[in-house]
Design a protein around this motif. Structure first.
Motif, PDB file in Angstrom:
ATOM      1  N   ASN A 168      10.959  -0.050  -5.179  1.00 12.41           N
ATOM      2  CA  ASN A 168      10.721   0.664  -6.440  1.00 12.41           C
ATOM      3  C   ASN A 168      11.215   2.104  -6.362  1.00 12.41           C
ATOM      4  O   ASN A 168      11.708   2.648  -7.359  1.00 12.41           O
ATOM      5  N   ALA A 169      11.100   2.721  -5.196  1.00 14.51           N
ATOM      6  CA  ALA A 169      11.635   4.074  -5.039  1.00 14.51           C
ATOM      7  C   ALA A 169      13.154   4.055  -5.179  1.00 14.51           C
ATOM      8  O   ALA A 169      13.740   4.908  -5.855  1.00 14.51           O
ATOM      9  N   VAL A 170      13.803   3.067  -4.557  1.00  5.87           N
ATOM     10  CA  VAL A 170      15.264   2.948  -4.677  1.00  5.87           C
ATOM     11  C   VAL A 170      15.648   2.691  -6.136  1.00  5.87           C
ATOM     12  O   VAL A 170      16.621   3.259  -6.656  1.00  5.87           O
ATOM     13  N   HIS A 171      14.873   1.865  -6.803  1.00  2.05           N
ATOM     14  CA  HIS A 171      15.151   1.564  -8.211  1.00  2.05           C
ATOM     15  C   HIS A 171      15.121   2.831  -9.055  1.00  2.05           C
ATOM     16  O   HIS A 171      16.027   3.103  -9.851  1.00  2.05           O
ATOM     17  N   ARG A 172      14.105   3.628  -8.859  1.00  3.76           N
ATOM     18  CA  ARG A 172      14.006   4.859  -9.660  1.00  3.76           C
ATOM     19  C   ARG A 172      15.061   5.892  -9.254  1.00  3.76           C
ATOM     20  O   ARG A 172      15.543   6.652 -10.093  1.00  3.76           O
ATOM     21  N   ALA A 173      15.399   5.902  -7.959  1.00  5.52           N
ATOM     22  CA  ALA A 173      16.470   6.820  -7.535  1.00  5.52           C
ATOM     23  C   ALA A 173      17.782   6.405  -8.188  1.00  5.52           C
ATOM     24  O   ALA A 173      18.583   7.251  -8.613  1.00  5.52           O
ATOM     25  N   ALA A 174      18.002   5.092  -8.297  1.00  5.98           N
ATOM     26  CA  ALA A 174      19.226   4.601  -8.963  1.00  5.98           C
ATOM     27  C   ALA A 174      19.211   4.975 -10.437  1.00  5.98           C
ATOM     28  O   ALA A 174      20.250   5.349 -11.007  1.00  5.98           O
ATOM     29  N   LEU A 175      18.053   4.912 -11.054  1.00  2.00           N
ATOM     30  CA  LEU A 175      17.953   5.314 -12.462  1.00  2.00           C
ATOM     31  C   LEU A 175      18.248   6.809 -12.613  1.00  2.00           C
ATOM     32  O   LEU A 175      18.874   7.230 -13.595  1.00  2.00           O
ATOM     33  N   ALA A 176      17.828   7.582 -11.624  1.00  2.00           N
ATOM     34  CA  ALA A 176      18.113   9.027 -11.673  1.00  2.00           C
ATOM     35  C   ALA A 176      19.609   9.280 -11.537  1.00  2.00           C
ATOM     36  O   ALA A 176      20.168  10.140 -12.222  1.00  2.00           O
ATOM     37  N   VAL A 177      20.256   8.515 -10.657  1.00  4.48           N
ATOM     38  CA  VAL A 177      21.719   8.633 -10.508  1.00  4.48           C
ATOM     39  C   VAL A 177      22.397   8.253 -11.826  1.00  4.48           C
ATOM     40  O   VAL A 177      23.317   8.928 -12.301  1.00  4.48           O
ATOM     41  N   LYS A 178      21.898   7.198 -12.430  1.00  5.22           N
ATOM     42  CA  LYS A 178      22.480   6.723 -13.688  1.00  5.22           C
ATOM     43  C   LYS A 178      22.356   7.805 -14.771  1.00  5.22           C
ATOM     44  O   LYS A 178      23.333   8.089 -15.483  1.00  5.22           O
ATOM     45  N   ALA A 179      21.196   8.413 -14.867  1.00  3.94           N
ATOM     46  CA  ALA A 179      20.984   9.443 -15.887  1.00  3.94           C
ATOM     47  C   ALA A 179      21.939  10.611 -15.668  1.00  3.94           C
ATOM     48  O   ALA A 179      22.539  11.139 -16.606  1.00  3.94           O
ATOM     49  N   LYS A 180      22.100  10.971 -14.397  1.00  2.00           N
ATOM     50  CA  LYS A 180      22.985  12.083 -14.084  1.00  2.00           C
ATOM     51  C   LYS A 180      24.437  11.714 -14.392  1.00  2.00           C
ATOM     52  O   LYS A 180      25.218  12.531 -14.924  1.00  2.00           O
ATOM     53  N   ALA A 181      24.786  10.456 -14.086  1.00  2.00           N
ATOM     54  CA  ALA A 181      26.161  10.005 -14.338  1.00  2.00           C
ATOM     55  C   ALA A 181      26.452   9.997 -15.835  1.00  2.00           C
ATOM     56  O   ALA A 181      27.537  10.400 -16.279  1.00  2.00           O
ATOM     57  N   LEU A 182      25.489   9.545 -16.620  1.00  6.20           N
ATOM     58  CA  LEU A 182      25.699   9.489 -18.069  1.00  6.20           C
ATOM     59  C   LEU A 182      25.851  10.895 -18.651  1.00  6.20           C
ATOM     60  O   LEU A 182      26.714  11.132 -19.515  1.00  6.20           O
ATOM     61  N   PHE A 242       0.814  -1.211   0.000  1.00  2.67           N
ATOM     62  CA  PHE A 242       0.000   0.000   0.000  1.00  2.67           C
ATOM     63  C   PHE A 242       0.849   1.264   0.000  1.00  2.67           C
ATOM     64  O   PHE A 242       1.972   1.282   0.464  1.00  2.67           O
ATOM     65  N   GLY A 243       0.284   2.322  -0.481  1.00  4.24           N
ATOM     66  CA  GLY A 243       0.960   3.615  -0.535  1.00  4.24           C
ATOM     67  C   GLY A 243       0.784   4.347   0.763  1.00  4.24           C
ATOM     68  O   GLY A 243       0.905   3.715   1.795  1.00  4.24           O
ATOM     69  N   PRO A 244       0.513   5.598   0.755  1.00  2.00           N
ATOM     70  CA  PRO A 244       0.289   6.352  -0.469  1.00  2.00           C
ATOM     71  C   PRO A 244       1.555   6.681  -1.247  1.00  2.00           C
ATOM     72  O   PRO A 244       1.485   6.931  -2.429  1.00  2.00           O
ATOM     73  N   PHE A 245       2.710   6.682  -0.608  1.00  2.00           N
ATOM     74  CA  PHE A 245       3.914   7.122  -1.317  1.00  2.00           C
ATOM     75  C   PHE A 245       5.132   6.459  -0.692  1.00  2.00           C
ATOM     76  O   PHE A 245       5.052   5.853   0.373  1.00  2.00           O
ATOM     77  N   GLU A 246       6.257   6.580  -1.362  1.00  2.00           N
ATOM     78  CA  GLU A 246       7.524   6.266  -0.701  1.00  2.00           C
ATOM     79  C   GLU A 246       8.633   7.088  -1.319  1.00  2.00           C
ATOM     80  O   GLU A 246       8.499   7.575  -2.443  1.00  2.00           O
ATOM     81  N   SER A 247       9.687   7.262  -0.530  1.00  2.00           N
ATOM     82  CA  SER A 247      10.800   8.096  -0.982  1.00  2.00           C
ATOM     83  C   SER A 247      12.101   7.311  -0.950  1.00  2.00           C
ATOM     84  O   SER A 247      12.229   6.330  -0.198  1.00  2.00           O
ATOM     85  N   ALA A 248      13.029   7.734  -1.769  1.00  2.00           N
ATOM     86  CA  ALA A 248      14.391   7.184  -1.696  1.00  2.00           C
ATOM     87  C   ALA A 248      15.361   8.227  -2.216  1.00  2.00           C
ATOM     88  O   ALA A 248      15.048   8.986  -3.137  1.00  2.00           O
ATOM     89  N   ARG A 249      16.530   8.259  -1.612  1.00  2.00           N
ATOM     90  CA  ARG A 249      17.607   9.132  -2.088  1.00  2.00           C
ATOM     91  C   ARG A 249      18.881   8.306  -2.093  1.00  2.00           C
ATOM     92  O   ARG A 249      19.134   7.547  -1.158  1.00  2.00           O
ATOM     93  N   ILE A 250      19.622   8.408  -3.158  1.00  2.00           N
ATOM     94  CA  ILE A 250      20.916   7.718  -3.238  1.00  2.00           C
ATOM     95  C   ILE A 250      21.997   8.765  -3.441  1.00  2.00           C
ATOM     96  O   ILE A 250      21.852   9.661  -4.273  1.00  2.00           O
ATOM     97  N   GLU A 251      23.058   8.649  -2.652  1.00  2.00           N
ATOM     98  CA  GLU A 251      24.196   9.549  -2.785  1.00  2.00           C
ATOM     99  C   GLU A 251      25.446   8.710  -3.037  1.00  2.00           C
ATOM    100  O   GLU A 251      25.706   7.767  -2.288  1.00  2.00           O
ATOM    101  N   ILE A 252      26.181   9.053  -4.087  1.00  2.00           N
ATOM    102  CA  ILE A 252      27.469   8.395  -4.340  1.00  2.00           C
ATOM    103  C   ILE A 252      28.562   9.367  -3.914  1.00  2.00           C
ATOM    104  O   ILE A 252      28.541  10.534  -4.312  1.00  2.00           O
ATOM    105  N   ASP A 253      29.504   8.866  -3.104  1.00  2.00           N
ATOM    106  CA  ASP A 253      30.550   9.793  -2.654  1.00  2.00           C
ATOM    107  C   ASP A 253      31.789   9.673  -3.549  1.00  2.00           C
ATOM    108  O   ASP A 253      31.881   8.761  -4.372  1.00  2.00           O
ATOM    109  N   PRO A 254      32.719  10.613  -3.428  1.00  2.00           N
ATOM    110  CA  PRO A 254      33.878  10.633  -4.342  1.00  2.00           C
ATOM    111  C   PRO A 254      34.802   9.426  -4.199  1.00  2.00           C
ATOM    112  O   PRO A 254      35.692   9.250  -5.015  1.00  2.00           O
TER     113      PRO A 254
END
Lengths: 166, 770
Positions: free
Chosen positions: B531-545, B456-468
């Motif tokens: 699923n939130a972590v998955h999409r956050a990882a996709l966002a990291v990937k897009a930014k990395a590319l 169930f929702g209503p929502f979920e959040s995820a943030r991924i940070e890659i360090d140097p």
């Protein structure tokens, strides 16, 4: 409240604590020494989360008063763990996913340590009996039993011992 | 990484005794609290005298309701309910009347817990007993004195779908039976606890111990105390199990923080086990009167259900959600269009009721699956066959049951119920002959099918940070009570980013690090959190590319992310690592964003990705089959589970080892609820259960080997990963399948309809008595 000094061997080193006579051993190691790996799940001696070793035998830290430990040797999970990483039983428990929330795990490890100390190659019935005083709400015991059986198997190979009938 | 049996990273600290549970945390100048609770099931508080307790050296305070803000409201119900629950809400501390044994009356704060308990014995309270409403039957009796001005019934509702009366009139057979599920609870091995500390000068209240839904409960505390959300930090430590019971906004969640503010010193409250029995939310207690009809071909034509739940003395945060789920989902995985239910939430002088793993479903499955066996018996049809003929088919998906619970439609987004059913039946060998019973032993086999709404929702959040240095941190809005999220969530991110899962850390349950979070319940961490972590990882990937394209002077479409590096696909010797990209994207780094000459401008925000996901209201649905063989000794009533198999279509198993652990552990907990566990009250409303010697949890002797069949047949169509969850299906069918196996073993038409299935109850079913 009056206090008394009690001296015993804790995890291989001498320890002297000043405790209230009514304080349990589990409370004493937690509160005076910060050894918080000994957990309290019921304080009635039923759940086994507070299991510690007394001269190698698994006992309830919540049913023994600290003052009763005078001159005895107590091992908590902190003392039973290697300086780094996992011991043999702990490693087997990780490999078999024998824990979830981890609250019963220190007691479970020590109950198995006590078993293996005198029975290096226990069968399933002996393992289930040895942990029957340690409640686990997460795993259904099956992976704990499997972990212990894998240790027994390894011991058997090392000892070249015959398989027990159990 | 998804789908691999990765060993859990959290295990090491737990196995070494280095887990940090709330009782393991201590703060300077901290004081300990003891909650003085009502010994009376229903009484007026005539007088309260704590002077002797306060005279004890080391006692700081004895707080009562009078010490709470005068404007404080009762604890609100935060889940949509059927009707207005306002008259039945509980104040954090009793004012002039107590309504259950265990209701908090006062809080004693002292230099040690032991001293606070000593002081409690010196508090003199005079009660004037009031008439007791012992159970739901009494609550429904108009002659019973009223606990509340509106009466002893919190709410009644129902559904009437299709043409139930016509179906009964036209059916070939009709069966009826009543079922009773006992009061029990989650009983995590760690009791509850809190530490609250207030920095008055900086207006910052920190609370360690909240879990399951820390963000939701922080908002409730802020609202009730008139504080700002940002002035409160809730921080989840390691937690020794929840199973649904740790997420209520409990009375202690208000008064422990408030009194820490009032005292000006940190306060720690650690519940003891006896206290836990009276104060944790109870669950499950209800009755079903079920009437069902079928045709000769085995087609079930209607269910008519009267459901009465005993919710205890107050309506708390979870409202009537448990009977609500049971009423909405009673038809289960079957294509039933004629369904009527009348549900009643009754009040009694017992501990308030809330959720426990598979809320309402464990109960409904117990009733429905026995009724289905009764119909099979009456039709002379195989018990697997009658289920087979009624399961919802893949081409009927999505299936809308026609009901709602807490404003969510009961809707199954996808599923191949017949596919998993056949695989389970075949795996178990349903048709293989049972071993013959010897002497007084009778053998029986049971089967049940069920579907568990989840995610169930209503929502979920995820943030991924890659360090140097190439390490990654996942911040999740989901919370963790031992399920393995610190391993499972990195697997999901690793799948996208190609960073080894052990280079991740997961931070959870801390409102200071994580601005929004939904928490963990109803298998929502796999469904929403992952699923939130998955999409956050996709966002990291897009930014990395995008960054790598600049760094490598290439077009994004010429690049591939592989093994933690972005490579030029046509020339793999040209690459940049994610660590390098993270360094370049660090704010202040001049490589891609030189300092402006004359005016400020936007900078990098690190190699990070953050998402907030909205769920579809109905979530998804997990189909499961349970089968068991039992041996019943009709001389002693002893029941042995000789074989147990649970299967589940989880859509996609992120870590099959963890999924199997959930299924097997769920069954074990269900065995407790089916055979052993009961929070027993006497007829005067006194709780009889005070220790694990009275409340029996399954031990290593009671739990047999359990086979878990995890399949990935029908992916969820409502999320990217196709996951459905796995937390509830293990427990949900246990009482049902054991009851069916016992009835089969008896072979006389007798049926165990009252839980728990104790030896005494089973003996009562044996006719003639041996």
């Amino acid at each position: 409240m009056t206090t008394r000094d009690v001296s015993f061997t804790l995890n291989g080193r001498p320890a002297t604590l000043t405790v209230e006579p009514r304080q349990t051993l589990a409370d004493a190691v937690r509160q005076h020494l910060g050894l918080t790996g000994t957990h309290l799940g019921c304080e009635h001696g039923v759940c086994g989360a507070c299991t510690v070793l007394l001269d190698g035998d698994a006992i309830r830290g919540c049913l023994m008063l600290a003052v009763q430990a005078e001159s005895l040797s107590i091992t908590t999970i902190e003392g039973a763990s290697p300086p780094e990483g996992l011991g043999v039983i702990q490693d087997a428990m990780q490999r078999h996913h024998a824990l979830q929330c981890g609250f019963c795990s220190p007691g479970m490890v020590l109950a198995l340590e006590a078993l293996f100390a005198h029975t290096p190659c226990p069968g399933e019935d002996e393992i289930r009996e040895a942990i029957s005083g340690n409640l686990c709400r997460c795993t259904g015991y099956q992976p704990i039993v499997a972990a212990a059986l894998s240790v027994a198997e390894k011991n058997r190979a090392n000892l070249g011992a015959a398989a027990p009938s159990a | 990484m998804i789908g691999q049996r990765v060993l859990r990273v959290e295990d090491k600290r737990f196995l070494r005794g280095e887990g940090r549970y709330v009782a393991d945390i201590a703060l300077p100048f901290m004081r300990e609290a003891y909650v003085l609770r009502s010994p009376q099931p229903h009484a007026k508080i005539v007088s309260f005298d704590a002077s002797a307790a306060l005279a004890l050296e080391g006692v700081d305070a004895v707080y009562t309701a009078a010490d709470l803000p005068a404007s404080l409201t009762p604890i609100p119900c935060r889940i949509p309910t059927h009707g207005d629950m306002t008259p039945f809400l509980q104040y954090p501390l009793a004012r002039d009347v107590v309504r259950f044994v265990g209701e908090p009356i006062a809080v004693i704060v002292a230099s040690s817990r032991a001293l606070a308990e000593d002081a409690a014995e010196l508090v003199a309270i005079e009660f004037e007993p009031l008439p007791v409403v012992a159970d739901a039957a009494a609550a429904l009796d108009p002659a019973t004195p009223k606990m509340y001005p509106p009466g002893n019934i919190a709410t009644q509702w129902g559904f009437d779908l299709g043409k139930v009366d016509d179906a009964f009139a036209q059916a070939d057979i009709v069966v009826e039976k009543s079922f009773s599920i006992q009061r029990h609870s989650a009983m995590p091995l760690e009791t509850r606890g809190l530490i609250a500390s207030y920095d008055k000068a900086r207006s910052y209240l920190e609370v360690w111990g909240p879990t399951k839904v820390p963000h939701t409960n922080r908002a409730m505390l802020a609202r009730m105390l008139g504080m700002r959300d940002g002035d409160i930090r809730f921080a989840e430590p390691d937690v020794g199990g929840s199973f649904g019971a740790r997420g209520e906004f409990y009375p202690e969640d208000i008064f422990i923080p408030y009194f820490a503010m009032k005292l000006g010193k940190p306060i720690r409250w650690i519940e003891d086990r006896q206290e836990h029995f009276a104060s944790i939310n109870h669950s499950r207690e209800c009755t079903f009167d079920v009437k069902a009809s079928a045709n000769k071909d085995g087609r079930i034509t209607a269910f008519d259900v009267v459901l009465v739940a005993d919710l205890g003395a107050y309506i708390r945060t979870h409202g009537d959600v448990v009977p609500s789920h049971a009423a909405a989902s009673f038809p289960g995985p079957y294509a039933i269009r004629n369904y009527r239910v009348k549900a009643t939430a009754a009040l009694s002088n017992k501990t308030p009721s809330g959720t426990l793993r598979a809320p309402g479903m464990f109960e409904a499955n117990f009733a429905r699956e026995q009724i289905i066996d009764m119909m099979a018996e009456k039709l002379g049809m195989d018990r697997a066959e009658i289920r087979r003929r009624n399961l919802i088919k893949p081409d009927e998906m999505p299936w809308y049951v026609g009901t709602q619970s807490v404003n969510r439609p009961t809707l199954f987004d996808s599923g191949d119920f017949p596919g998993l059913f056949e695989e389970s039946v075949s795996h178990f060998g349903w048709s293989a002959p049972l071993a013959k019973g010897e002497g007084p032993v009778r053998r029986g086999r049971g089967i049940v099918a069920l579907v568990e709404p989840s995610g169930f929702g209503p929502f979920e959040s995820a943030r991924i940070e890659i360090d140097p240095a190439g390490f990654a941190t996942i911040f999740t809005g989901a919370s963790n009570q031992g399920q393995g999220h610190e391993t499972m969530l990195p697997q999901v991110a690793a799948e996208v980013l190609g960073i080894a899962h052990d280079r991740f850390r997961v931070r959870h349950g801390d409102t200071a690090m994580i601005p929004y979070g939904g928490g963990s319940y109803a298998s929502r961490t796999a469904v929403m959190g992952a699923n939130a972590v998955h999409r956050a990882a996709l966002a990291v990937k897009a930014k990395a590319l995008a960054a790598a394209a600049q760094m490598l002077q290439a077009k994004e479409e010429e690049l591939t992310l592989d093994g933690g590096r972005v490579i030029v696909t046509a020339n793999p010797s040209r690459f940049v690592t994610l660590a390098h990209i993270a360094r370049v994207l660090t704010p202040g780094n001049a490589e891609l964003v030189p300092a402006p000459k004359d005016f400020i401008k936007d900078d990098h925000d690190g190699l990070t990705g953050e998402v907030f996901l909205r769920a579809i209201p109905s979530g998804t649905a997990v189909f499961s089959v349970h089968m068991a063989d039992v041996a019943l000794d009709i001389g002693t009533g002893e029941l042995k589970i000789e074989r147990y198999c649970v299967s589940g279509d989880v859509g996609r198993a992120i870590n099959p080892m963890i999924v199997e652990g959930q299924l097997v552990g769920g069954v074990a907990q269900g065995i407790g609820g089916a055979l052993l566990e009961e929070l027993a009250y006497d007829e005067d409303g006194n709780l009889q259960t005070g220790s694990f010697a009275d409340y029996l949890l399954p031990s290593s002797h009671e739990v047999p080997r359990i086979e878990a069949l995890v399949v990935e047949k029908a992916k969820s169509l409502s999320n990217d990963l196709g996951v459905k969850g796995c937390g509830e299906i293990g427990i949900s069918g246990v009482a049902a399948v054991l009851a069916n196996a016992i009835a089969h073993a008896l072979g006389t038409g007798a049926r165990p309809t009252t839980l728990p299935l104790t030896a005494e109850r089973l003996l009562d079913l044996v006719e003639p008595r041996p």
